[in-house]
Design an enzyme around this catalytic site. Structure first.
Site, PDB file in Angstrom:
ATOM      1  N   LYS A  51      -2.777 -17.664  -7.618  1.00 52.93           N
ATOM      2  CA  LYS A  51      -4.223 -17.587  -7.360  1.00 52.93           C
ATOM      3  C   LYS A  51      -5.001 -17.740  -8.662  1.00 52.93           C
ATOM      4  CE  LYS A  51      -3.493 -14.757  -3.248  1.00 52.93           C
ATOM      5  NZ  LYS A  51      -3.525 -13.438  -2.601  1.00 52.93           N
ATOM      6  N   GLN A  95      -4.428  -7.336  -3.741  1.00 52.45           N
ATOM      7  CA  GLN A  95      -3.184  -7.926  -3.240  1.00 52.45           C
ATOM      8  C   GLN A  95      -2.419  -6.889  -2.418  1.00 52.45           C
ATOM      9  OE1 GLN A  95      -2.473 -11.139  -3.495  1.00 52.45           O
ATOM     10  NE2 GLN A  95      -0.532 -10.948  -2.420  1.00 52.45           N
ATOM     11  N   ASP A 118     -11.043 -12.033   0.865  1.00 52.48           N
ATOM     12  CA  ASP A 118      -9.892 -12.062   1.781  1.00 52.48           C
ATOM     13  C   ASP A 118     -10.334 -11.940   3.241  1.00 52.48           C
ATOM     14  OD1 ASP A 118      -7.328 -12.541   0.822  1.00 52.48           O
ATOM     15  OD2 ASP A 118      -7.122 -10.527  -0.023  1.00 52.48           O
TER      16      ASP A 118
HETATM   17  N1  GUN Z   1      -0.395 -10.303   0.908  1.00 53.76           N
HETATM   18  C1  GUN Z   1       0.123 -11.281   1.677  1.00 53.76           C
HETATM   19  N2  GUN Z   1      -0.836 -12.177   1.987  1.00 53.76           N
HETATM   20  C2  GUN Z   1      -1.971 -11.760   1.403  1.00 53.76           C
HETATM   21  C3  GUN Z   1      -3.285 -12.267   1.359  1.00 53.76           C
HETATM   22  O1  GUN Z   1      -3.634 -13.306   1.936  1.00 53.76           O
HETATM   23  N3  GUN Z   1      -4.180 -11.544   0.641  1.00 53.76           N
HETATM   24  C4  GUN Z   1      -3.833 -10.401   0.010  1.00 53.76           C
HETATM   25  N4  GUN Z   1      -4.787  -9.752  -0.642  1.00 53.76           N
HETATM   26  N5  GUN Z   1      -2.632  -9.901   0.038  1.00 53.76           N
HETATM   27  C5  GUN Z   1      -1.700 -10.584   0.733  1.00 53.76           C
END
Ligand code: GUN
Length: 280
Positions: A51, A95, A118
């Site tokens: 990211k 995350q 998100d």
């Molecule tokens: N863990 C697995 N997929 C995601 C996601 O799309 N966003 C976040 N913040 N954590 C995750």
């Protein structure tokens, strides 16, 4: 059989995002994403790095806050509050998963809905279900964008989704419903999975189980979207679908890697721009 090429579409999206970043910069605005990573889960570390790199490619400022897994819930809430109040931060992402002693829902509810890139805050989740414009979870958003790029008509289609998480399955069901598809949402308690999958015009799978979907479970001409990410002992990354055999029956299929994964990242970047522009 045609490949749904998420990698190449994500590159096109990143190109557009770069232009939007430049336009914002002429107004003195530098889009900025704060990522909170708690603990040292290797998969989470790798996602967060991807990211951050994507932000860098597009000129988005990214700040990764790495916190020890023993951090208290209270301290984590405080970190989020500080980011909520920081005018130079436009997007906040925590995350997942978080350590067990932390209440994930409480953390997600603390993020300002306007910075919730998100789309996991209940306010944004509710807006998605009402078909209102909102910050939309990145993986579901990326899947719909990818299908639309290939001009796949979703109206009235039987869409079967396997995996009913808050992150992927549930919001994905809502997005397909908003496109007037007919939804079946399957999960670990679903009986006779194959009966459902054989009915799918569009089959989306994301549970993290290698070869869960075999050729006999897929209708001739179906579209298959593989959301799974599994690392084999050899180090090879595969999805949840037996690609070599299933792809012989499908009209369209996403590869792993190069399908949904890059679309998730591209959608996160789009959400960061949307949050920066404040038009939510
Ligand atoms: N863990 C697995 N997929 C995601 C996601 O799309 N966003 C976040 N913040 N954590 C995750």
């Amino acid at each position: 059989m045609q490949i749904l090429d998420g990698k190449s579409l994500s590159q096109k999206i990143e190109h557009n995002i770069k232009n939007q970043v430049q336009e914002l910069q002429t107004k003195g605005i530098k889009p900025s994403l704060a990522v909170i990573l708690v603990g040292d889960d290797p998969a989470s570390h790798s996602y967060v790095t991807m990211k951050a790199k994507a932000c860098q490619r597009c000129g988005i400022e990214s700040i990764t806050k790495r916190l020890v897994s023993s951090i208290s819930e209270e301290s984590l809430l405080l970190e989020i509050e500080n980011l909520n109040n920081d005018n130079l931060v436009h997007g906040i992402l925590v995350q997942l998963p978080l350590p067990k002693h932390i209440n994930t829902n409480k953390i997600l509810e603390k993020i300002s809905p306007k910075k919730d890139v998100d789309g996991f805050h209940p306010f944004n989740a509710g807006k998605i279900f009402y078909g209102l414009d909102s910050l939309t979870p990145a993986t579901p958003k990326g899947i719909i964008t990818l299908l639309k790029e290939y001009k796949i008509d979703l109206v009235g289609k039987n869409v079967v989704i396997i995996g009913a998480s808050n992150i992927v399955g549930k919001p994905l069901a809502a997005l397909f419903l908003n496109e007037n598809a007919t939804i079946t949402l399957c999960h670990i308690y679903t009986k006779n999975l194959k009966e459902h999958t054989l009915n799918a015009d569009i089959l989306c799978v994301g549970v993290g189980k290698v070869n869960l979907i075999t050729q006999d479970m897929v209708k001739e001409g179906a579209i298959v979207v593989d959301i799974g990410i599994n690392k084999l002992e050899s180090g090879k990354i595969v999805g949840d679908v037996d690609f070599a055999n299933v792809s012989q029956k499908t009209s369209y299929i996403t590869p792993v890697p190069g399908g949904v994964g890059p679309m998730t990242i591209a959608s996160l970047l789009e959400n960061t721009i949307k949050a920066t522009q404040g038009n939510i």
